[in-house]
Design an enzyme around this catalytic site. Structure first.
Site, mmCIF file in Angstrom:
data_model
loop_
_atom_site.group_PDB
_atom_site.id
_atom_site.type_symbol
_atom_site.label_atom_id
_atom_site.label_comp_id
_atom_site.label_asym_id
_atom_site.label_seq_id
_atom_site.Cartn_x
_atom_site.Cartn_y
_atom_site.Cartn_z
ATOM 1 C CG HIS A 119 -0.402 -0.050 2.502
ATOM 2 N ND1 HIS A 119 -0.072 1.157 3.207
ATOM 3 C CD2 HIS A 119 -0.058 -1.178 3.519
ATOM 4 C CE1 HIS A 119 0.638 0.940 4.431
ATOM 5 N NE2 HIS A 119 0.230 -0.387 4.485
ATOM 6 C CB CYS B 233 2.058 -3.784 5.361
ATOM 7 S SG CYS B 233 0.397 -4.348 5.949
#
Length: 245
Positions: A187, A203
């Protein structure tokens, strides 16, 4: 200088090693983590400046959100800017490979090339590895902090709507193992100054421009190979030119 990249056979990466804790916004120390968390929730995303930047894939909402005051400009060194490199591996075009040690994300192109994006990756003890697929994609995704995040990082909202004040940034690719959501994502970020470092809790973060570019290329169902620490790629420099993308 061009970079020739030689990746290992994805079948040798071993079983998927996904921690159930998912994606957590942390920094190198607890104090830094709290400071950066405040910036994430309250200050929104800073916008990195890439040279050149193509906004061909920007939507009207992107252009509006990325001019929002929380998205302050940040200079990214040329070495960390998106570029096309020579790439030799067995991953099929359309696949993604994450080199945790190198802090790179590769989107595989035909004819022995790949687009290389620089990334923020998981810090020591939080990095993960394995083979997943892109289960779904979202523009300006919402953020639902996990219970583990709330315990570690203090009071957090149950949900943050997508937009300028959301730490997920402009796009998210949701990684699945079979039909199960791993809770890990590729992301955007509001901390572009940390590109090239290992500070996340698992992440993979790209600049907002880069994640918009990657999002526009990758398909749902695409394979994502994540190389953990000590599984990195071998790099051999050559005199061939590389082209910004």
């Amino acid at each position: 200088m061009s970079e020739k990249v030689y990746a290992r056979d994805p079948m040798s990466y071993g079983a998927t090693d996904f921690d159930a804790g998912g994606c957590r916004a942390r920094g190198p120390t607890l104090v830094a983590a709290m400071a950066m968390l405040t910036a994430l929730v309250l200050d929104g995303c800073m916008q990195a400046t890439l040279n050149p930047v193509s906004d061909a894939n920007f939507t009207a909402r992107d252009k509006q959100q990325l001019t929002n005051p929380p998205y302050q400009k940040a200079w990214i060194p040329p070495a960390y800017q998106r570029q096309v490199v020579q790439y030799h591996s067995k991953e099929a075009p359309g696949s993604i490979l994450v080199d945790t040690d190198g802090r790179y994300v590769y989107y595989v192109l035909p004819e022995g090339r790949a687009i290389r994006y620089d990334a923020i990756v998981g810090e020591n003890g939080q990095a993960w590895s394995g083979v997943a697929t892109v289960g779904r994609k979202e523009e300006w995704p919402g953020w639902t902090p996990t219970e583990g995040e709330k315990r570690r990082l203090g009071p957090l909202p149950n949900y943050v709507e997508g937009g300028a004040h959301n730490p997920m940034g402009a796009r998210a690719l949701y990684l699945y193992a079979g039909s199960k959501d791993t809770l890990y994502r590729i992301h955007g970020t509001n901390q572009p100054g940390w590109i090239g470092h290992a500070i996340s809790s698992g992440c993979i973060r790209l600049t907002n421009e880069d994640v918009i570019d990657l999002y526009s290329r990758v398909k749902v169902g695409a394979t994502v190979v994540v190389l953990g620490p000590k599984q990195g790629l071998s790099r051999v420099a050559s005199a061939d030119s590389i082209q910004p993308n």
